[in-house]
Design a protein around this motif. Structure first.
Motif, PDB file in Angstrom:
ATOM      1  N   GLU A 170      13.793  77.990  69.432  1.00 40.47           N
ATOM      2  CA  GLU A 170      13.178  79.053  69.100  1.00 40.47           C
ATOM      3  C   GLU A 170      12.093  78.809  68.065  1.00 40.47           C
ATOM      4  N   GLU A 171      12.286  77.674  67.431  1.00 40.19           N
ATOM      5  CA  GLU A 171      11.200  77.484  66.138  1.00 40.19           C
ATOM      6  C   GLU A 171      10.241  76.208  66.813  1.00 40.19           C
ATOM      7  N   GLN A 172      10.708  75.731  67.918  1.00 43.51           N
ATOM      8  CA  GLN A 172       9.840  74.775  68.644  1.00 43.51           C
ATOM      9  C   GLN A 172       9.313  73.557  67.736  1.00 43.51           C
ATOM     10  N   SER A 173      10.243  73.457  66.858  1.00 41.09           N
ATOM     11  CA  SER A 173       9.933  72.350  65.772  1.00 41.09           C
ATOM     12  C   SER A 173      11.295  71.926  65.357  1.00 41.09           C
ATOM     13  N   PHE A 174      11.804  70.690  65.187  1.00 45.92           N
ATOM     14  CA  PHE A 174      12.749  70.236  64.340  1.00 45.92           C
ATOM     15  C   PHE A 174      12.756  70.529  62.994  1.00 45.92           C
ATOM     16  N   THR A 175      11.430  70.538  62.387  1.00 39.77           N
ATOM     17  CA  THR A 175      11.122  70.547  60.864  1.00 39.77           C
ATOM     18  C   THR A 175      11.536  71.915  60.488  1.00 39.77           C
ATOM     19  N   LYS A 176      11.182  72.954  61.149  1.00 40.94           N
ATOM     20  CA  LYS A 176      11.427  74.404  61.049  1.00 40.94           C
ATOM     21  C   LYS A 176      12.662  74.834  61.320  1.00 40.94           C
ATOM     22  N   ALA A 177      13.171  74.149  62.151  1.00 44.44           N
ATOM     23  CA  ALA A 177      14.607  74.539  62.561  1.00 44.44           C
ATOM     24  C   ALA A 177      15.615  73.968  61.561  1.00 44.44           C
ATOM     25  N   ALA A 178      15.451  72.951  60.970  1.00 43.86           N
ATOM     26  CA  ALA A 178      16.215  72.457  59.889  1.00 43.86           C
ATOM     27  C   ALA A 178      16.139  73.347  58.763  1.00 43.86           C
ATOM     28  N   GLU A 179      14.925  73.798  58.229  1.00 40.86           N
ATOM     29  CA  GLU A 179      14.816  74.889  57.473  1.00 40.86           C
ATOM     30  C   GLU A 179      15.399  76.113  57.624  1.00 40.86           C
ATOM     31  N   ARG A 180      15.544  76.356  58.770  1.00 37.35           N
ATOM     32  CA  ARG A 180      16.152  77.861  59.207  1.00 37.35           C
ATOM     33  C   ARG A 180      17.640  77.625  59.003  1.00 37.35           C
ATOM     34  N   LEU A 181      18.216  76.355  59.261  1.00 37.12           N
ATOM     35  CA  LEU A 181      19.590  76.169  59.370  1.00 37.12           C
ATOM     36  C   LEU A 181      19.920  75.592  57.960  1.00 37.12           C
ATOM     37  N   PHE A 182      19.238  75.352  57.107  1.00 37.83           N
ATOM     38  CA  PHE A 182      19.509  74.825  55.545  1.00 37.83           C
ATOM     39  C   PHE A 182      19.980  73.512  55.763  1.00 37.83           C
ATOM     40  N   ILE A 183      19.464  72.794  56.686  1.00 39.61           N
ATOM     41  CA  ILE A 183      20.094  71.230  56.476  1.00 39.61           C
ATOM     42  C   ILE A 183      18.692  70.471  56.731  1.00 39.61           C
ATOM     43  N   ALA A 184      19.192  69.222  56.525  1.00 41.99           N
ATOM     44  CA  ALA A 184      18.199  68.261  56.539  1.00 41.99           C
ATOM     45  C   ALA A 184      17.669  67.707  58.139  1.00 41.99           C
ATOM     46  N   GLN A 185      16.528  67.452  58.252  1.00 36.92           N
ATOM     47  CA  GLN A 185      15.902  67.372  59.645  1.00 36.92           C
ATOM     48  C   GLN A 185      16.530  65.990  60.214  1.00 36.92           C
ATOM     49  N   PRO A 186      16.925  64.894  59.492  1.00 41.19           N
ATOM     50  CA  PRO A 186      17.638  63.796  60.529  1.00 41.19           C
ATOM     51  C   PRO A 186      18.762  64.027  60.987  1.00 41.19           C
ATOM     52  N   PRO A 187      19.590  64.836  60.180  1.00 41.01           N
ATOM     53  CA  PRO A 187      21.081  64.844  60.825  1.00 41.01           C
ATOM     54  C   PRO A 187      20.897  66.227  62.003  1.00 41.01           C
ATOM     55  N   LEU A 188      19.923  66.978  61.816  1.00 38.69           N
ATOM     56  CA  LEU A 188      19.482  67.823  62.789  1.00 38.69           C
ATOM     57  C   LEU A 188      19.292  66.977  64.236  1.00 38.69           C
ATOM     58  N   SER A 189      18.312  66.357  64.022  1.00 41.46           N
ATOM     59  CA  SER A 189      17.839  65.544  65.283  1.00 41.46           C
ATOM     60  C   SER A 189      18.904  64.728  65.854  1.00 41.46           C
ATOM     61  N   ARG A 190      19.893  63.959  64.916  1.00 39.74           N
ATOM     62  CA  ARG A 190      21.205  63.495  65.606  1.00 39.74           C
ATOM     63  C   ARG A 190      21.982  64.332  66.345  1.00 39.74           C
ATOM     64  N   GLN A 191      22.215  65.505  65.637  1.00 43.73           N
ATOM     65  CA  GLN A 191      23.232  66.460  66.698  1.00 43.73           C
ATOM     66  C   GLN A 191      22.711  66.656  67.873  1.00 43.73           C
ATOM     67  N   ILE A 192      21.331  67.012  68.046  1.00 39.16           N
ATOM     68  CA  ILE A 192      20.714  67.183  69.249  1.00 39.16           C
ATOM     69  C   ILE A 192      20.683  66.143  69.911  1.00 39.16           C
ATOM     70  N   GLN A 193      20.674  64.673  69.484  1.00 38.86           N
ATOM     71  CA  GLN A 193      20.678  63.751  70.433  1.00 38.86           C
ATOM     72  C   GLN A 193      22.284  63.585  70.904  1.00 38.86           C
ATOM     73  N   ASN A 194      23.342  63.611  69.926  1.00 40.20           N
ATOM     74  CA  ASN A 194      24.572  63.741  70.325  1.00 40.20           C
ATOM     75  C   ASN A 194      24.826  64.770  71.646  1.00 40.20           C
ATOM     76  N   LEU A 195      24.002  65.870  71.432  1.00 40.80           N
ATOM     77  CA  LEU A 195      24.259  66.953  72.472  1.00 40.80           C
ATOM     78  C   LEU A 195      23.761  66.312  73.811  1.00 40.80           C
ATOM     79  N   GLU A 196      22.639  65.691  74.003  1.00 40.21           N
ATOM     80  CA  GLU A 196      21.913  65.186  75.133  1.00 40.21           C
ATOM     81  C   GLU A 196      22.817  64.129  75.642  1.00 40.21           C
ATOM     82  N   ASN A 197      23.614  63.306  74.792  1.00 40.41           N
ATOM     83  CA  ASN A 197      24.414  62.153  75.183  1.00 40.41           C
ATOM     84  C   ASN A 197      25.859  62.842  75.890  1.00 40.41           C
TER      85      ASN A 197
END
Length: 311
Positions: A14-41
């Motif tokens: 919905e945010e079309q951006s890892f950076t904006k999504a991390a701000e919306r979720l109140f988490i840092a961007q690197p952990p968010l990217s890792r969670q998405i990568q884990n989901l893809e795996n």
């Protein structure tokens, strides 16, 4: 697949951006990217087109997004309904004598329901004597009655004393005395009393009031209930003494005359188990006096705690 992974994924879409999504979720961007990568795996597919600006989903990612929205929505509904069901499981069972329905009790119960929408409230008609036993057995939590019955397992508080009136046919001589009558004026009349249930009850209470004034009515007929008694009065068969609040019962040619004796009152009590100091019980006690305040009824409020109640 964990729901939190889906929440992260939906935010990125919905945010079309890892950076904006991390701000919306109140988490840092690197952990968010890792969670998405884990989901893809876990799924074995690529969910986003790498390098696209703004970020775009793949066909598989768009499919997952549509179904993730439904899953998350269903999860929230389940959570909400589970909480609601858990709250509704709280039940307060109230015993009452029937004559109180003609007074303020319906307003009290209605107000209490509005103030406690998640509480399951059940009403059971019981005589005051039956209420005491029901409290001890746990079948009810609160009782509203008219008799002063003492029991060490039950706490009782006097709410107020209600005036008595006499019902008469409009053609009866007593009906002309609109200013009021005395109990002594009724002893030679045919009186209907109710109920005819085992004593003590309202009829025995009424006869005790006569006795306290050194009076003994001789022409007494016991009936099952107040409506039957007043119906016979409306037919010109006799008189009936009732609590003043019950004058809302209307029959053609039926009139109500005040009884002037100071002791001609019917007390109203609230009762509960002696050691029950729950918030639900205290709240209905408080609701009583909120209605009394609205009706400008005078009262003396006693603490609804065992050992402090006064009547």
């Amino acid at each position: 697949m964990e729901l939190r992974y889906l929440r992260y994924f939906v935010a990125v879409v919905e945010e079309q951006s890892f950076t904006k999504a991390a701000e919306r979720l109140f988490i840092a961007q690197p952990p968010l990217s890792r969670q998405i990568q884990n989901l893809e795996n876990e799924l074995g597919v690529q969910l986003f087109e790498r390098g696209s600006r703004p970020l775009q989903t793949t066909t598989a990612g768009q499919f997952l997004y549509q179904h993730a929205l439904k899953l998350l929505s269903n999860a929230e509904e389940v959570k909400s309904m589970t909480k609601r069901i858990g709250l509704i499981e709280r039940t307060l069972t109230i015993g009452f004598v029937g004559s109180l329905l003609f007074g303020l009790l319906p307003r009290i119960i209605y107000l209490y329901r509005q103030q406690n929408p998640n509480l399951n409230i059940q009403l059971i008609e019981l005589s005051t004597t039956e209420q005491i036993q029901a409290l001890k057995e746990g079948r009810i939590d609160v009782g509203f009655g008219r008799l002063r019955i003492s029991d060490p397992a039950v706490k009782r508080v006097l709410l107020r004393k209600e005036r008595l009136v006499v019902a008469a046919h409009s053609s009866h001589p007593i009906a002309q005395r609109v200013e009021g009558v005395h109990l002594a004026d009724l002893v030679d009349e045919k009186l209907f009393v109710y109920p005819n249930t085992p004593k003590p009850n309202f009829s025995s209470q009424l006869l005790n009031i006569f006795a306290e004034h050194s009076l003994s009515p001789q022409n007494i007929r016991e009936l099952r209930e107040i409506q039957l008694a007043l119906g016979l009065v409306a037919a010109g068969e006799g008189l009936c003494v009732i609590p003043a609040s019950a004058d809302t019962i209307r029959f053609p040619h039926l009139v109500y005359i005040p009884i002037l004796d100071s002791g001609a009152v019917s007390p109203i009590f609230i009762t509960a188990r002696a050691m029950d100091n729950s918030e639900d019980v205290q709240a209905i006690y408080d609701a009583v006096f909120q209605v009394y305040d609205l009706e400008c009824i005078e009262y003396k409020k006693a603490p609804f705690q065992w050992g402090q109640a006064e009547d």
